[in-house]
Design a protein around this motif. Structure first.
Motif, short mmCIF file in Angstrom:
data_model
loop_
_atom_site.label_atom_id
_atom_site.label_comp_id
_atom_site.label_asym_id
_atom_site.label_seq_id
_atom_site.Cartn_x
_atom_site.Cartn_y
_atom_site.Cartn_z
N GLN A 26 11.26 85.10 59.39
CA GLN A 26 10.29 86.19 59.42
C GLN A 26 10.34 86.92 60.76
N ALA A 27 10.45 86.16 61.84
CA ALA A 27 10.53 86.76 63.17
C ALA A 27 11.79 87.61 63.30
N GLN A 28 12.90 87.15 62.73
CA GLN A 28 14.14 87.91 62.79
C GLN A 28 14.02 89.23 62.02
N VAL A 29 13.38 89.18 60.84
CA VAL A 29 13.16 90.41 60.07
C VAL A 29 12.29 91.36 60.88
N ARG A 77 21.40 94.90 58.34
CA ARG A 77 21.78 93.53 58.67
C ARG A 77 20.70 92.93 59.56
N VAL A 78 20.02 91.91 59.05
CA VAL A 78 18.97 91.24 59.82
C VAL A 78 19.59 90.15 60.69
N ASN A 79 20.41 89.31 60.08
CA ASN A 79 21.13 88.25 60.80
C ASN A 79 22.40 87.95 60.00
N ASP A 80 23.01 86.81 60.23
CA ASP A 80 24.26 86.49 59.52
C ASP A 80 24.07 86.36 58.01
N SER A 81 22.87 86.04 57.57
CA SER A 81 22.70 85.81 56.14
C SER A 81 21.67 86.70 55.45
N LEU A 82 20.81 87.40 56.18
CA LEU A 82 19.77 88.22 55.53
C LEU A 82 20.09 89.70 55.65
N ARG A 83 19.85 90.41 54.53
CA ARG A 83 20.02 91.86 54.49
C ARG A 83 18.77 92.50 53.90
#
Length: 100
Positions: A24-27, A60-66
């Motif tokens: 959630q913090a990364q988003v 691109r949020v991180n390596d796995s989330l879009r």
């Protein structure tokens, strides 16, 4: 729900609420980092404009989330959905296999 200048569609909110606190913090961080920049100037490494008449981006949020974000002039950008890259890869392979 809103994160910075972005509103979250109910699909995106449901996905977001299922993530752990770190995801959630990364988003939040990704959306806040893009919030002050016009969508047409978002860095290509972070956001790719999708084909079509409407302004839609794959962020691109991180390596796995879009995140899929729709931008309409005069309105808040809307995060329509947040998905795992693995799911996108699976759907792309299935579409290619089926010729669609």
């Amino acid at each position: 729900m809103e994160i910075g200048k972005f509103k979250l569609h109910r699909r995106a909110f449901m996905a977001f609420s299922q993530f752990d606190a770190d995801e959630q913090a990364q988003v939040r961080d990704r959306l806040l980092s893009l919030g002050e920049i016009p969508a047409t100037q978002w860095p290509a490494a972070l956001a790719k404009r999708l084909p079509g008449d409407q302004l839609r981006y794959l962020v691109r949020v991180n390596d796995s989330l879009r995140a899929f974000v729709q931008v309409v002039e005069g309105q808040q950008p809307e995060v329509q959905d947040i998905v795992i890259q693995e799911a996108l890869d699976f759907m792309a392979r299935a579409a290619a296999k089926n010729g669609t």
